[in-house]
Structure formats: C-alpha cells, structure tokens
Design a protein around this motif. Sequence first.
Motif, PDB file in Angstrom:
ATOM      1  N   ASN A 248       0.834  -1.213   0.000  1.00 39.06           N
ATOM      2  CA  ASN A 248       0.000   0.000   0.000  1.00 39.06           C
ATOM      3  C   ASN A 248       0.864   1.256   0.000  1.00 39.06           C
ATOM      4  OD1 ASN A 248      -2.311  -1.550   0.015  1.00 39.06           O
ATOM      5  ND2 ASN A 248      -2.620  -1.414   2.225  1.00 39.06           N
ATOM      6  N   TRP A 249       1.929   1.257   0.802  1.00 42.38           N
ATOM      7  CA  TRP A 249       2.799   2.442   0.854  1.00 42.38           C
ATOM      8  C   TRP A 249       3.513   2.637  -0.485  1.00 42.38           C
ATOM      9  CZ3 TRP A 249       7.715   3.987   0.020  1.00 42.38           C
ATOM     10  CH2 TRP A 249       8.101   5.220   0.550  1.00 42.38           C
ATOM     11  N   THR A 251       2.602   1.647  -3.445  1.00 43.40           N
ATOM     12  CA  THR A 251       1.652   2.047  -4.487  1.00 43.40           C
ATOM     13  C   THR A 251       1.287   3.518  -4.360  1.00 43.40           C
ATOM     14  OG1 THR A 251       0.757  -0.204  -4.556  1.00 43.40           O
ATOM     15  CG2 THR A 251      -0.585   1.550  -5.512  1.00 43.40           C
ATOM     16  N   GLU A 252       1.031   3.957  -3.138  1.00 40.07           N
ATOM     17  CA  GLU A 252       0.658   5.358  -2.915  1.00 40.07           C
ATOM     18  C   GLU A 252       1.778   6.317  -3.305  1.00 40.07           C
ATOM     19  OE1 GLU A 252      -0.418   5.650   1.138  1.00 40.07           O
ATOM     20  OE2 GLU A 252      -2.218   4.400   0.954  1.00 40.07           O
ATOM     21  N   ASN A 253       3.025   5.886  -3.127  1.00 38.90           N
ATOM     22  CA  ASN A 253       4.166   6.772  -3.384  1.00 38.90           C
ATOM     23  C   ASN A 253       4.885   6.463  -4.694  1.00 38.90           C
ATOM     24  OD1 ASN A 253       4.670   8.409  -0.661  1.00 38.90           O
ATOM     25  ND2 ASN A 253       4.055   6.331  -0.105  1.00 38.90           N
TER      26      ASN A 253
END
Length: 439
Positions: A248-249, A251-253
């Motif tokens: 998740n981290w 993908t977000e960044n």
Amino acid sequence: MSEKSTGNATVRVRGAVPDVPRETWWQRLWTPFWMIPAVSVIAAVVLGVLLPSYEARDAGDPLRFAFEGGPDAAREVLGVIASATISVTGLVFSITLVVLQLVNSSFSPRMMDGFLRSRTVQGTLAIWLSTFVFALTVTRYVWNSREGDDGFVPRLSVTVAFVMVLTCLGFFLAFIRHILSSMKVANAVSAIGQETLALAKKMYLVQEGDASLEQGPTWSPRPGDARQPVATTETGSIVWFDYRRLLNWATENDAVITVDRRVGEHIVEGQCVMRVWWDGELTEEDRKHLNAAVGVRMERTLTQDVGFGLRQLVDIADRALSPGTNDPTTAVQSVQELHRVLRYLVTCIEPSPYIAEDGGDIVGRPVRIVHLPQEITTLIEESVTEVHLYAEGSAQVPQALRSMVEDLLDATVPRYRSTLERLRALLAEEAEESEEADS
C-alpha cells in the motif's frame, strides 16, 4: 497468494500479494505467558466485589442449591479454598519449571516457547490463581451478626467459589495429561511436525497443471536509480513481514521496495532491512511506517518461518545423536517428521520474489515489492546435510535419511530433482565408505 483456475487445476498467480499469516495486535496481546493468568486474576477481583455487593442489595433466594451455612462456615470454606488453591498453584508452577528444564536439556531450547504458549498450561495457572483471589475477595463480605442485623453470607458467591474449585480440578487433570504427553519425545516431535506442516500449507501451494502458468512480473533496477536504505530500530529475529502494508505504501508513493532480509534472519539495530527505490525523500514517519511492517522478536516463531519448524526437528536429531545423549531412535523420529514436511514441500512452487500492484491482470502491473522468500531447496539441503553430519557412525539414521531422499525423489516436481539427486549421491558415498571400513 492469489489463485486462478485453469480447467481442473488451480495454480498460483505469481506476483500477487502473498496471503501469508502474520501476527495481529490481538495475537500479540495474548502471546505473553502471564497475560491470561493476569486477566483472570483481575476478572476474579471484579467478580468478587460485584457479586457479593449485588447479593447484599437483593435479599432474595439466589439459588435453590446455594450455600446454606452461616458466616463462620462460609468463612471457613472460603479459607480452605484459598489455602488449597495457592498451595496447588505453587505445585503447578514447580512442575512447569521441571518440564521446562527437561525440554531444554533433552530436546531443544527452542521448544520451550511452544510449551509456554500452551493454553492448557496458561489456563491451569489462571483458574487456580483466580479461584484463590476470588475466595479472598468474597471473604471480606462475610460478617457475623452484629447489633441491628443478623450478619451476612453471600451464598451465591460462596457457591461460585465451590464451582470454581471443581473447575480447578478439571484443569489440573488436563494439565497432568498435558505434562505427561509433553514428556514423551514422540508426541513432542509429532506436534512440531504437525505445526510446521500446517504452516507450510499456508505458505506454499502445490504445483498443479502447467508450470508455465507460474510466470509473473519481474523487475530489476536501472543504473543510477535513486534508492534509500531503511534501517531497523530493533534487534532480534524477523518473524513476519506485513506485505500488504508495504504494498500500500509503495503504491501510494509510486515506489519500489526491495526487502534485503528473509524471515528467520537475525538483525541488529541500525542494520538495513529494506531499500526504497524512489525519487522522493523518506521522512521519519515513513521510516516508522515501513519498520512497522517487519515483525522482530528475540526468538524465531512459526508465524511465517517454516525453516524454524524444520530447525527444531534438526536440533532434536542433533541433540539425540550427541555423545552425551546417544539416542538414535529419537533422531530417526525427527527424520520421519522432517520427511513428513519435506514431502509436501517438494510438490510445491516457491513464491515469486516480485509483488505487483493489485489488479485483475497481475502480469501487466508494475512491481512494487521485491522480497526474499525462504527457498525450498535451501530448506531441503539444511535439513538433510546437518543431520547427516551428526549421524556419522550411526546405523539407523543414515538409512532413514536415504529412505527419505529416495521417497522425495519419487514425489518431487522437476525443479528440486537436482538438489535431491546430489543429496542422494552424498548419502550413498557415505554408505559405501562405511561398508569399506567395516570390511
């Protein structure tokens, strides 16, 4: 790991987020040996205060078969319950220490954690301590007749204390049975093998259908790509990774995370555990968030670490083959449990080291995590070669190892055949040298 159906076969979709177990906050809460006894004692104190207080306000008949004695009798019953339970609690604690010493000296120090995690042991200590505390707390609410009243006996509370004593006896019998079972090496070894096999079935899926369907996305860094190391803030063994949190981290960044350590490896504070390939700048909050996705404990556990289960079995075999113990039968039992686990592993496919973004078509999505899953070939080699090293001069164990490897060769998928053939040659060479020495 995600799966998809192709005809009658189900295969692993490589590149999806590994669906592997990890410790939740709820599991971590109940992991310490003392947690269940402590909660039980607190609950006993609360019940010992609320129940007599309720009886004092409600003068009705609480139960048809409730305690019918007077204050002196109630005080005596509660006193006997309290003294007896605390005495047996000391006995239970002493037996536990003796068994722990036996496990540590005869089997393997790494088995102690499994014994301490036993709910039977924790529950036995909890019920005896809570009965002791409950009886003492209720005693405060028993008084003789005084001027203006006829005294008070919390009949329901005394009855509950008696029922708790009966429950204590049941737990004590279960505890004795558990202790006797734990002291049998066959039961201890079988329990480790069963737990390891159950974890292996969660971590690795059996290869079925067309092996070409295992292909997934790949990734490799380009020269000059920006990367930033993330150092761990803890010291200990890695017991789990939270791949969903990392994905998740990343993908977000719009970043790629390469995990540099495997589950089961020991790390020290300040050591690099992962690298972030990203044009941005990692903040302190980012580093804390990424470090929180790595579970570190002082001891290895069977959360995601299949190798730890095999390590326990190998340690038992090594200890049994030591000159001070000289128990080859126990070593053979350990080899049999190793056989049980490895026979499943040689039919499996290893997880892909590349994890892509979530989506319907995994192959077409960018890779976000590159990790290092435990390699089945390494697990096989370590399990066989170490026991073989310590089995020199034994008659039973080398034969058990040769039989195991021959059977694994019959069951294995092609990718592990070369490893097993090399091990078979090693064991055969040892057997020939032994025969020449005897002749």
